[in-house]
Scaffold this motif. Structure first.
Motif, mmCIF file in Angstrom:
data_model
loop_
_atom_site.group_PDB
_atom_site.id
_atom_site.type_symbol
_atom_site.label_atom_id
_atom_site.label_comp_id
_atom_site.label_asym_id
_atom_site.label_seq_id
_atom_site.Cartn_x
_atom_site.Cartn_y
_atom_site.Cartn_z
ATOM 1 N N LYS A 110 0.875 -1.242 0.013
ATOM 2 C CA LYS A 110 -0.152 -0.061 -0.064
ATOM 3 C C LYS A 110 0.684 1.114 0.090
ATOM 4 N N ASP A 111 2.049 1.326 0.208
ATOM 5 C CA ASP A 111 2.846 2.247 0.411
ATOM 6 C C ASP A 111 3.394 2.834 -0.924
ATOM 7 N N LYS A 112 3.164 1.940 -1.911
ATOM 8 C CA LYS A 112 3.585 2.151 -3.202
ATOM 9 C C LYS A 112 2.437 2.135 -4.392
ATOM 10 N N ASP A 113 1.282 2.573 -3.741
ATOM 11 C CA ASP A 113 -0.175 2.496 -4.497
ATOM 12 C C ASP A 113 -0.343 1.081 -4.861
ATOM 13 N N SER A 114 -0.223 0.133 -3.806
ATOM 14 C CA SER A 114 -0.635 -1.137 -4.214
ATOM 15 C C SER A 114 -0.080 -1.699 -5.495
ATOM 16 N N ILE A 115 1.062 -1.521 -5.828
ATOM 17 C CA ILE A 115 1.884 -1.881 -6.908
ATOM 18 C C ILE A 115 1.931 -3.420 -7.129
ATOM 19 N N GLY A 116 2.149 -4.147 -5.976
ATOM 20 C CA GLY A 116 2.215 -5.739 -5.866
ATOM 21 C C GLY A 116 1.205 -6.350 -7.028
ATOM 22 N N CYS A 117 -0.018 -5.703 -7.009
ATOM 23 C CA CYS A 117 -1.105 -6.200 -7.680
ATOM 24 C C CYS A 117 -0.474 -5.926 -9.305
ATOM 25 N N ALA A 118 -0.131 -5.010 -9.644
ATOM 26 C CA ALA A 118 0.381 -5.028 -11.049
ATOM 27 C C ALA A 118 1.257 -6.007 -11.450
ATOM 28 N N LYS A 119 1.754 -6.778 -10.494
ATOM 29 C CA LYS A 119 2.745 -7.985 -10.853
ATOM 30 C C LYS A 119 1.970 -9.336 -10.858
ATOM 31 N N PHE A 120 0.765 -9.317 -10.639
ATOM 32 C CA PHE A 120 0.031 -10.255 -10.246
ATOM 33 C C PHE A 120 -1.190 -10.494 -11.297
ATOM 34 N N VAL A 121 -1.321 -11.565 -12.020
ATOM 35 C CA VAL A 121 -2.534 -11.556 -13.006
ATOM 36 C C VAL A 121 -3.172 -13.109 -13.044
ATOM 37 N N VAL A 122 -4.454 -13.129 -13.006
ATOM 38 C CA VAL A 122 -5.318 -14.275 -12.875
ATOM 39 C C VAL A 122 -5.737 -14.519 -14.363
ATOM 40 N N LEU A 123 -5.345 -15.743 -14.879
ATOM 41 C CA LEU A 123 -5.674 -16.229 -16.355
ATOM 42 C C LEU A 123 -6.743 -17.526 -16.462
ATOM 43 N N CYS A 124 -7.452 -17.495 -17.678
ATOM 44 C CA CYS A 124 -7.910 -18.552 -18.265
ATOM 45 C C CYS A 124 -7.450 -19.022 -19.427
ATOM 46 N N ASN A 125 -7.106 -20.275 -19.638
ATOM 47 C CA ASN A 125 -6.422 -20.757 -20.875
ATOM 48 C C ASN A 125 -5.131 -20.009 -21.100
ATOM 49 N N ALA A 126 -4.261 -19.799 -20.116
ATOM 50 C CA ALA A 126 -2.941 -19.379 -20.275
ATOM 51 C C ALA A 126 -1.940 -20.320 -21.340
ATOM 52 N N PRO A 127 -1.352 -19.499 -22.232
ATOM 53 C CA PRO A 127 -0.800 -20.229 -23.162
ATOM 54 C C PRO A 127 0.707 -20.635 -22.338
ATOM 55 N N ASP A 128 1.571 -21.562 -22.909
ATOM 56 C CA ASP A 128 2.667 -22.021 -22.239
ATOM 57 C C ASP A 128 3.913 -21.291 -22.900
ATOM 58 N N ASP A 129 3.601 -20.402 -23.649
ATOM 59 C CA ASP A 129 4.865 -19.610 -24.463
ATOM 60 C C ASP A 129 4.546 -18.103 -24.302
ATOM 61 N N ASN A 130 4.109 -17.612 -23.469
ATOM 62 C CA ASN A 130 3.698 -16.126 -23.596
ATOM 63 C C ASN A 130 4.884 -15.249 -23.041
ATOM 64 N N PRO A 131 5.453 -14.351 -23.913
ATOM 65 C CA PRO A 131 6.560 -13.471 -23.526
ATOM 66 C C PRO A 131 6.386 -12.274 -22.530
ATOM 67 N N PHE A 132 4.788 -12.050 -22.522
ATOM 68 C CA PHE A 132 4.693 -10.948 -21.914
ATOM 69 C C PHE A 132 4.383 -10.936 -20.345
ATOM 70 N N MET A 133 4.682 -10.283 -19.458
ATOM 71 C CA MET A 133 4.342 -10.195 -18.266
ATOM 72 C C MET A 133 3.192 -9.206 -18.073
ATOM 73 N N ALA A 134 2.458 -9.770 -16.843
ATOM 74 C CA ALA A 134 2.907 -10.667 -15.642
ATOM 75 C C ALA A 134 2.388 -12.019 -15.850
ATOM 76 N N GLY A 135 1.868 -12.540 -17.091
ATOM 77 C CA GLY A 135 1.420 -13.899 -17.161
ATOM 78 C C GLY A 135 2.287 -14.751 -17.626
ATOM 79 N N ALA A 136 3.541 -14.383 -17.890
ATOM 80 C CA ALA A 136 4.725 -15.287 -18.373
ATOM 81 C C ALA A 136 5.125 -16.213 -17.674
ATOM 82 N N PHE A 137 5.041 -17.510 -18.011
ATOM 83 C CA PHE A 137 5.794 -18.782 -17.550
ATOM 84 C C PHE A 137 6.047 -19.894 -18.649
ATOM 85 N N LEU A 138 7.159 -20.739 -18.346
ATOM 86 C CA LEU A 138 7.423 -21.629 -19.458
ATOM 87 C C LEU A 138 6.604 -22.871 -19.035
#
Length: 454
Positions: free
Chosen positions: A179-207
């Motif tokens: 909260k001291d940084k305008d709750s910026i932690g939430c900008a690094k967290f995303v909830v997905l449906c049908n997440a692809p295995d090869d997404n290069p874009f954040m915050a949803g990227a994983f291998l």
């Protein structure tokens, strides 16, 4: 053969129209790092990342210098940590040590983000999955460069509503923890449906586990280039407009293909995919909203917005797939509010609301992205927003996502400041009618009937 005109044209795209390679993302499998001892696990993770990625940033900078193509970000995606840490992590604090190791490794090799602090729970949660999800608020508060995602649904399996309910609570806890940084932690967290295995874009990227030991994925972006191209189509019909978008997307993707091939060759790591996504920034002239307005809307959010976005997204994909044999990831048009000056202006003008954004997510690349909402918003309301967006993805067989930021201490009319590519955002109102009785039902929403295609 590339002729002189095409060289000049590409230079103009870079110098005047904000064409860039948004990211070179190095995917690294951590499956061979798995260990029952937490210290050894962290040691293996750090060693593998810093060994494989040691030349990523310098290689990107050399390509950027030699070819004159801006490469904005160099990033890493890894195997979902819920899988990697399942044997060693017995409590949430154990998973946080992995987040800190990832952050340390990211800083060591110089990348701006590392994604994969993730869990895939579209049909149910293991104990390891749940521990990781519950650790996210602490992990986001203690790290700078780690991005987290949770896939809670898919067309084949339905939606895990227990995970959706938990994720609403986690968004609130993450907001409070930062909260001291305008709750910026939430900008690094995303909830997905049908997440692809090869997404290069954040915050949803994983291998994903379908990938090899290491892979180079490249994300290209050029909203300014597309806008400039369609300015020449004023007064023309849809055929001319669509042809122009396709041809422009083809040219932009070819730039990404060139960079991907060079990065793969120089790093000695296989090339994976090109993600052609019109990813905006807060900079003037780098806006997806402005493209839609150039197509013929007074403001984004006006009647016709969803149709214009559907056409744009489709033509971008059609142009991109002709330019590379391996187009993947998300590819299309992103509509993150805080990262797009045109979207911000539309919210401030009163033409764009969350409900209209939700309609637009039916036809865009991802979903409700980088939306700041009042800090007082209830966890169940956030879970309801997530459930709605997951349903759109599940039924329409597409990737959808929710990245909302309940900014603690701020309300409608205030502004949240995140900085850099994350930008700034006006606090948007949400529907305050209660949905807790729905969200609190246990179990999962079944897969739609059209999922049975075996």
């Amino acid at each position: 053969m590339i002729n002189f005109y095409e060289v000049v044209e590409t230079n103009q795209m870079i110098e005047e129209e904000n064409l860039d390679v948004r990211t070179i993302t190095l995917g690294i499998s951590l499956m061979d790092c798995i260990d029952s001892d937490l210290d050894r696990l962290n040691e293996k993770i750090y060693k593998k990342i810093t060994t494989l990625a040691k030349d990523l940033v310098s290689t990107g900078e050399k390509i950027e210098s030699e070819f004159g193509i801006p490469i904005v970000n160099k990033r890493i995606s890894i195997t979902p940590v819920a899988l990697v840490g399942g044997s060693a992590c017995k409590k949430t604090e154990d998973f946080v040590t992995i987040a800190e190791t990832l952050d340390k490794a990211a800083k060591e090799v110089g990348v701006n983000f590392i994604g994969g602090y993730s869990a895939i729970v579209s049909k149910g949660m293991t104990k390891s999955d749940e521990l990781l999800i519950r650790s996210i608020p602490m992990a986001m508060a203690k790290t700078e460069r780690v991005c987290s995602s949770v896939n809670v649904g898919s067309t084949k399996t339905g939606i895990d509503m227990d995970a959706v309910r938990l994720c609403g609570e986690i968004v609130k806890e993450t907001a409070e923890a930062t909260k001291d940084k305008d709750s910026i932690g939430c900008a690094k967290f995303v909830v997905l449906c049908n997440a692809p295995d090869d997404n290069p874009f954040m915050a949803g990227a994983f291998l994903g586990v379908t990938e090899g030991d290491a892979v180079i994925n490249v994300g290209v972006s050029g909203p300014g280039v597309v806008k400039r191209a369609i300015e020449k189509c004023r007064g023309e019909g849809f055929q001319e407009l669509c042809d122009t978008i396709k041809k422009t997307a083809f040219k932009v993707t070819r730039v990404g293909q060139l960079v991907a091939g060079e990065a793969s060759k120089r790093l000695g790591i296989p090339f994976g995919i090109i993600d052609l996504s019109l990813a905006p920034t807060p900079a003037v002239g780098d806006s997806v909203a402005e493209i839609l307005e150039e197509i013929g809307l007074e403001r984004v959010g006006a009647p016709g917005t969803t149709a214009a976005l559907a056409m744009l997204n489709d033509q971008v994909k059609k142009g991109g797939v002709m330019a590379s044999s391996y187009v993947g990831g998300l590819s299309g048009a992103f509509i993150p509010v805080s990262e797009d000056k045109g979207m911000i202006d539309a919210v401030n003008a009163g033409s764009l609301c969350i409900e209209k954004l939700e309609a637009m997510t039916c036809v865009c690349s991802v979903g409700l992205d980088m939306i700041a909402i009042p800090g007082k918003t209830k966890a169940t309301t956030i879970s309801g927003i997530i459930a709605d967006e997951m349903a759109i993805g599940m039924v329409n067989q597409k990737t959808t996502a929710v990245r909302v930021i309940p900014v603690v201490g701020k309300d409608v009319g205030d502004m949240a400041e995140f900085g850099g590519l994350l930008g700034y955002a006006p606090i948007m109102p949400v529907n305050e009618f209660d949905c807790s009785a729905f969200v609190n039902r246990k179990g999962r929403i079944p897969a739609p009937i059209h999922s049975f295609k075996n």
